[in-house]
Write a protein that holds these residues in place. Structure first.
Motif, PDB file in Angstrom:
ATOM      1  N   ALA A  96      52.132  53.041  37.949  1.00  0.00           N
ATOM      2  CA  ALA A  96      51.251  53.939  37.201  1.00  0.00           C
ATOM      3  C   ALA A  96      50.220  54.506  38.155  1.00  0.00           C
ATOM      4  CB  ALA A  96      50.564  53.169  36.088  1.00  0.00           C
ATOM      5  N   ALA A 111      44.939  41.082  47.286  1.00  0.00           N
ATOM      6  CA  ALA A 111      45.116  42.159  46.312  1.00  0.00           C
ATOM      7  C   ALA A 111      43.826  42.473  45.580  1.00  0.00           C
ATOM      8  CB  ALA A 111      46.209  41.774  45.326  1.00  0.00           C
ATOM      9  N   GLY A 162      49.920  56.018  50.245  1.00  0.00           N
ATOM     10  CA  GLY A 162      49.505  54.830  49.508  1.00  0.00           C
ATOM     11  C   GLY A 162      49.755  54.930  48.024  1.00  0.00           C
ATOM     12  N   ALA A 163      49.762  56.143  47.496  1.00  0.00           N
ATOM     13  CA  ALA A 163      49.945  56.277  46.055  1.00  0.00           C
ATOM     14  C   ALA A 163      51.369  55.939  45.640  1.00  0.00           C
ATOM     15  CB  ALA A 163      49.613  57.699  45.637  1.00  0.00           C
ATOM     16  N   GLY A 169      47.160  39.950  52.313  1.00  0.00           N
ATOM     17  CA  GLY A 169      47.605  39.835  50.933  1.00  0.00           C
ATOM     18  C   GLY A 169      46.472  39.722  49.947  1.00  0.00           C
ATOM     19  N   THR A 218      53.645  37.640  53.203  1.00  0.00           N
ATOM     20  CA  THR A 218      52.402  38.013  52.531  1.00  0.00           C
ATOM     21  C   THR A 218      52.397  39.492  52.205  1.00  0.00           C
ATOM     22  OG1 THR A 218      51.251  36.350  53.811  1.00  0.00           O
ATOM     23  CG2 THR A 218      49.908  37.992  52.732  1.00  0.00           C
ATOM     24  N   ARG A 277      44.164  55.795  46.774  1.00  0.00           N
ATOM     25  CA  ARG A 277      45.179  56.013  45.759  1.00  0.00           C
ATOM     26  C   ARG A 277      46.041  54.805  45.476  1.00  0.00           C
ATOM     27  NH1 ARG A 277      45.690  60.868  42.926  1.00  0.00           N
ATOM     28  NH2 ARG A 277      44.282  62.300  43.927  1.00  0.00           N
ATOM     29  N   LEU A 278      45.680  53.649  45.963  1.00  0.00           N
ATOM     30  CA  LEU A 278      46.484  52.462  45.703  1.00  0.00           C
ATOM     31  C   LEU A 278      46.432  52.110  44.235  1.00  0.00           C
ATOM     32  CD1 LEU A 278      45.692  49.918  48.479  1.00  0.00           C
ATOM     33  CD2 LEU A 278      47.849  50.979  48.010  1.00  0.00           C
ATOM     34  N   ALA A 279      47.583  51.764  43.687  1.00  0.00           N
ATOM     35  CA  ALA A 279      47.618  51.386  42.280  1.00  0.00           C
ATOM     36  C   ALA A 279      48.088  49.952  42.195  1.00  0.00           C
ATOM     37  CB  ALA A 279      48.585  52.301  41.529  1.00  0.00           C
ATOM     38  N   LEU A 280      47.223  49.090  41.744  1.00  0.00           N
ATOM     39  CA  LEU A 280      47.598  47.682  41.669  1.00  0.00           C
ATOM     40  C   LEU A 280      47.796  47.258  40.244  1.00  0.00           C
ATOM     41  CD1 LEU A 280      45.359  46.842  44.512  1.00  0.00           C
ATOM     42  CD2 LEU A 280      47.535  45.761  44.304  1.00  0.00           C
ATOM     43  N   ALA A 281      48.675  46.288  40.054  1.00  0.00           N
ATOM     44  CA  ALA A 281      48.984  45.814  38.715  1.00  0.00           C
ATOM     45  C   ALA A 281      47.745  45.209  38.081  1.00  0.00           C
ATOM     46  CB  ALA A 281      50.095  44.770  38.782  1.00  0.00           C
ATOM     47  N   PRO A 282      47.612  45.326  36.784  1.00  0.00           N
ATOM     48  CA  PRO A 282      46.404  44.808  36.128  1.00  0.00           C
ATOM     49  C   PRO A 282      46.163  43.332  36.379  1.00  0.00           C
ATOM     50  CG  PRO A 282      47.667  46.144  34.611  1.00  0.00           C
ATOM     51  CD  PRO A 282      48.470  46.034  35.859  1.00  0.00           C
ATOM     52  N   ALA A 288      44.196  54.342  50.714  1.00  0.00           N
ATOM     53  CA  ALA A 288      43.391  53.309  50.061  1.00  0.00           C
ATOM     54  C   ALA A 288      42.809  53.828  48.762  1.00  0.00           C
ATOM     55  CB  ALA A 288      42.265  52.868  50.998  1.00  0.00           C
ATOM     56  N   LEU A 294      41.829  44.804  47.612  1.00  0.00           N
ATOM     57  CA  LEU A 294      42.478  46.108  47.656  1.00  0.00           C
ATOM     58  C   LEU A 294      42.178  46.886  46.389  1.00  0.00           C
ATOM     59  CD1 LEU A 294      45.983  45.334  49.090  1.00  0.00           C
ATOM     60  CD2 LEU A 294      44.264  46.788  50.093  1.00  0.00           C
ATOM     61  N   ALA A 295      42.169  46.166  45.280  1.00  0.00           N
ATOM     62  CA  ALA A 295      41.915  46.857  44.013  1.00  0.00           C
ATOM     63  C   ALA A 295      40.484  47.359  43.949  1.00  0.00           C
ATOM     64  CB  ALA A 295      42.194  45.915  42.845  1.00  0.00           C
ATOM     65  N   LYS A 313      52.743  43.429  43.883  1.00  0.00           N
ATOM     66  CA  LYS A 313      51.645  43.590  42.941  1.00  0.00           C
ATOM     67  C   LYS A 313      51.331  45.044  42.692  1.00  0.00           C
ATOM     68  CE  LYS A 313      49.518  39.273  44.029  1.00  0.00           C
ATOM     69  NZ  LYS A 313      49.038  38.777  45.290  1.00  0.00           N
ATOM     70  N   LEU A 314      52.062  45.932  43.308  1.00  0.00           N
ATOM     71  CA  LEU A 314      51.766  47.346  43.120  1.00  0.00           C
ATOM     72  C   LEU A 314      52.468  47.845  41.877  1.00  0.00           C
ATOM     73  CD1 LEU A 314      52.411  48.292  46.783  1.00  0.00           C
ATOM     74  CD2 LEU A 314      50.211  48.313  45.690  1.00  0.00           C
ATOM     75  N   THR A 315      51.803  48.727  41.186  1.00  0.00           N
ATOM     76  CA  THR A 315      52.452  49.304  39.997  1.00  0.00           C
ATOM     77  C   THR A 315      52.749  50.756  40.249  1.00  0.00           C
ATOM     78  OG1 THR A 315      50.313  49.894  39.148  1.00  0.00           O
ATOM     79  CG2 THR A 315      51.311  47.913  38.264  1.00  0.00           C
ATOM     80  N   ARG A 343      46.530  55.649  39.433  1.00  0.00           N
ATOM     81  CA  ARG A 343      45.220  55.071  39.207  1.00  0.00           C
ATOM     82  C   ARG A 343      44.579  55.780  38.026  1.00  0.00           C
ATOM     83  NH1 ARG A 343      41.555  53.303  44.256  1.00  0.00           N
ATOM     84  NH2 ARG A 343      41.505  51.161  43.589  1.00  0.00           N
ATOM     85  N   GLY A 394      38.456  48.082  46.559  1.00  0.00           N
ATOM     86  CA  GLY A 394      38.043  49.018  47.599  1.00  0.00           C
ATOM     87  C   GLY A 394      38.544  50.413  47.338  1.00  0.00           C
ATOM     88  N   PHE A 450      45.883  44.260  53.441  1.00  0.00           N
ATOM     89  CA  PHE A 450      47.319  44.187  53.224  1.00  0.00           C
ATOM     90  C   PHE A 450      47.939  43.059  54.011  1.00  0.00           C
ATOM     91  CE2 PHE A 450      50.046  46.577  50.703  1.00  0.00           C
ATOM     92  CZ  PHE A 450      49.318  47.637  50.227  1.00  0.00           C
ATOM     93  N   THR A 497      52.374  41.238  48.494  1.00  0.00           N
ATOM     94  CA  THR A 497      51.388  42.232  48.072  1.00  0.00           C
ATOM     95  C   THR A 497      52.095  43.439  47.492  1.00  0.00           C
ATOM     96  OG1 THR A 497      50.106  41.515  49.957  1.00  0.00           O
ATOM     97  CG2 THR A 497      49.333  43.441  48.816  1.00  0.00           C
TER      98      THR A 497
END
Lengths: 321, 422
Positions: free
Chosen positions: B287, A189, B197-198, A187, B276, A272-277, A270, A192-193, B283-285, B289, A195, A184, B280
């Motif tokens: 929706a 990403a 985190g969710a 930065g 930074t 449950r992180l949801a990252l944009a596609p 970690a 992060l996606a 970039k989180l959505t 997982r 892991g 984080f 970041t």
């Protein structure tokens, strides 16, 4: 004041308190509980199917020592064949002592040991040479970046040599928590996606990797090693003070003092992180030079080595890729 | 932020904002342990400045959470589109940040049409809308929580509920909060450390619609604290300073303070750290997982629950299992077939009353998401909580019990059979 009796067997005197729950347990019960939890992680996550040939990344440090010991104890029940794979990065004064510890362990536990050296695999580049080469660039050396990438390649190579089907490493919960904080802060990403799970499933020909100790905190790992009187190498790498991870580690230590459960809370975050596609890493292909798993034309190891060989060590690091 | 909105609404601005604002000021003095005289003084100072702005303003005290209805915690079914009539609603939430207000009437005040007949409380130190008993109850609630971290989180939750209620009562559809980039970066890392985190996208994103009809927006999220400070100074924006719950607390006292100190220190060394972290967060959505279905919502923060099964190979599974293993020496289960056990192991020879309380607490915790659970575990009992939370918790657990009873007869939509589970 005499020690209280063990909370689970009630017979022996308690020798320690579990950091997670504060219970007083005797050495044997604690070790049994620890092993039971690792077993549960492996079974519930379906990490190691029966009949797997497992390459254990052994560095001589406490995590890999404990991992090897626990897996050896659980191997008959899980039906695994274990091999120790040690990586020699060529860091003078540090790695030789660590390797000696690994050799002693292999001899004591009668496990086959394979040592893979950077100098053999990567055209003569040892970590000391890499450090010298990157030292002149002004800013901090980032040799840990090189070491991490090259070590994973070396581990994969070593695992292939022994015919393994899975690779396990001894990362514990504190490592995962530090990683997510570090990613984080930088930065990153893509990492992060990727892991957060218990390991990668091994796409495109890479061996599946997993981390059975991921849900055990570092303090418990140390307690286990102490209870079983394991012999390990406990010094820090020579280049560690320069690593960015040190900041994340420092923060984690302070957070843990404020709230002890923060390590597992971070691991939960970690997961449950949801990252944009758009931020997710692209589908992996194969490296054009060595055939390993890569998301670009060259895998990271080849790209880094390329930079080193051309005398431009920062070629593959940073945004100018 | 208020000043920026004032600018935006004035006749001279190029792109005129098109909403009708109001201001909410939440007096948290009771939670911070301030005396009534101090609170009255701060309140009158704030009132002076608020009245100079000219927008309708509402002052509420945190004690009013004790008179909130349980409907605050329910998410209304309809979307926010219908009720645009009364315009938007602004809340200066960070009372310990300098509240940006305008002084002097050099700019033309917005004679926005349709300003609505909103009721202003008068400038006199009029009748308080709270009682001393409520103040005491609030103090008791905050004292029953042991760590500063949990207190700050509780304060945040109660404040959000209160503002939501005021917004709904006066018919506003949006709440604007004044968090800057720096604050959001700190909040991002803090929420990571708290196990949320969710939900990072909701907690730190631009717009937060988890409450249904009222949308929380954060228009200041691109500005760093330094920029805000310079702006205030250059344009002589007056502000009122109030001590917050963590003023003068040592650095190690809470996770929020630790992360703040860490991030600011790191920023001094690597100047791009805050931006930074902020990038970041973009970039989180929202929706979940892949693989996590939408399910019940948390009682307190109204996000979809992020709890895994008790014996799964996740951090939550590890923690819930470690409560059980010393009690029953595990005869190493063959496959992942451990029977699910209640989350609170019944101890032998305990009094019946304590058992019931434990049960009630266990049921309460089950309705919370991971982050709220970790915080609420510190409460010894549920009594000090405001009545609206207790009422809603009971209602939900009742409903869940009823649903479990008839589970096998319900037909699920699109269903993979959920029956026979327990």
């Amino acid at each position: 004041m005499p020690a209280p009796p063990c909370a689970s067997c009630g017979k022996a005197r308690a020798a320690l308190r579990r950091p997670r729950s504060g219970q007083a347990l005797c050495g044997a019960c604690f070790c049994a509980a620890f092993e039971a939890e690792v077993l549960r992680t492996v079974l519930a996550g379906r990490l190691l199917p029966p009949g797997a040939v497992v390459a254990v990344g052994a560095s001589g440090g406490k995590d890999s020592t404990v991992l090897a010991h626990v897996l050896r104890a659980l191997a008959p029940r899980l039906g695994l064949a274990l091999h120790l794979v040690a990586v020699d990065e060529g860091i003078g004064g540090y790695r030789d002592a660590a390797l000696a510890a690994v050799r002693r362990q292999a001899a004591r536990w009668e496990l086959p040991l394979t040592v893979v050296a950077y100098a053999d695999l990567f055209g003569g580049w040892t970590m000391d040479a890499v450090a010298r080469s990157t030292a002149g660039s002004g800013r901090s050396r980032s040799c840990c970046t090189f070491c991490g990438v090259l070590r994973r390649r070396a581990l994969e190579e070593g695992a292939r040599r022994v015919g393994a089907t899975h690779i396990v490493t001894g990362h514990n919960a504190d490592d995962m928590a530090e990683t997510v904080l570090m990613n984080f802060l930088r930065g990153d990403a893509a990492r992060l996606a990727r892991g957060g799970g218990l390991g990668s499933r091994g796409e495109g020909g890479a061996l599946p990797r997993c981390r059975p100790l991921q849900l055990a905190s570092q303090k418990e790992v140390v307690l286990y090693a102490h209870s079983r009187r394991l012999d390990y190498f406990s010094e820090e790498c020579v280049y560690a003070p320069e690593a960015f991870r040190g900041h994340a580690r420092d923060l984690l230590k302070r957070l843990e003092a404020a709230r002890p459960s923060v390590v597992l809370d971070l691991v939960h975050s970690a997961e449950r992180l949801a990252l944009a596609p758009a931020a997710r890493p692209p589908r992996p292909g194969a490296c054009s030079r060595c055939g390993a798993l890569a998301s670009r034309a060259l895998c990271q190891a080849c790209a880094l080595l390329d930079g080193l060989n051309r005398g431009r060590p920062r070629l593959a690091i940073g945004k100018g890729r | 932020m208020v000043w920026q909105v004032l600018e935006g609404l004035s006749r001279d601005s190029a792109k005129r904002l098109r909403f009708v604002p109001g201001i909410v000021y939440v007096d948290e003095g009771a939670a911070c342990g301030r005396s009534p005289e101090d609170r009255a003084k701060t309140l009158s100072e704030a009132r002076l400045v608020l009245e100079a702005v000219g927008f309708p303003h509402h002052e509420v005290a945190l004690e009013e959470v004790f008179s909130l209805p349980p409907s605050v915690l329910r998410r209304p079914a309809q979307g926010p589109a219908e009720t645009q009539a009364q315009g938007d609603y602004k809340a200066a939430v960070d009372t310990f940040l300098q509240q940006q207000l305008v002084l002097g009437a050099q700019d033309s005040l917005p004679p926005a049409p349709g300003e609505g007949q909103l009721h202003h409380p008068q400038g006199l130190p009029g009748p308080q809308s709270w009682t001393a008993a409520q103040t005491q109850a609030l103090c008791r609630l905050f004292e029953s929580v042991k760590t500063l971290t949990a207190r700050e989180e509780l304060l945040q939750t109660l404040r959000t509920h209160l503002i939501l209620h005021v917004a709904r009562a006066h018919g506003y559809s949006k709440v604007m909060t004044g968090e800057s980039c720096t604050r959001l970066a700190i909040r991002l890392l803090t929420n990571l450390a708290l196990g949320r985190g969710a939900f990072l996208a909701w907690d730190t994103g631009f717009c937060d619609e988890r409450h249904g009809d009222v949308v929380v927006v954060r228009p200041m999220r691109e500005h760093t604290l330094k920029e805000v400070a310079f702006y205030n100074r250059l344009f002589a924006v007056p502000s009122v300073f109030t001590p917050a719950i963590d003023t003068k607390a040592p650095e190690k006292a809470s996770i929020h303070r630790l992360v703040e100190a860490f991030l600011l220190r790191l920023q001094a060394q690597f100047p791009s750290t805050v931006s930074t972290v902020y990038r970041t967060s973009e970039k989180l959505t929202k929706a979940p997982r892949e693989g996590c279905a939408s399910g019940p919502r948390c009682l307190l923060c109204m996000c979809t629950l992020d709890i895994d099964a008790a014996d799964s190979a996740t951090a939550f599974g590890a923690q819930s299992c470690s409560h059980l293993s010393p009690m029953q020496l595990p005869p190493l289960p063959a496959e992942a077939g451990t029977p699910p056990t209640p989350c609170c192991p019944p101890g032998p020879g305990r009094a019946q009353g304590a058992d019931e309380r434990q049960d009630a607490q266990a049921h309460f915790l089950e309705q919370l998401c991971y982050g709220c659970r970790v915080n609420m575990k510190e409460l010894a009992s549920l009594d000090p909580l405001p009545p609206y939370i207790q009422a809603e918790a009971q209602l939900r657990s009742q409903r869940a019990w009823v649903r479990r009873e008839i589970q096998e007869f319900l037909i699920e939509d699109g269903g993979d059979g959920e029956d026979g589970q327990s």
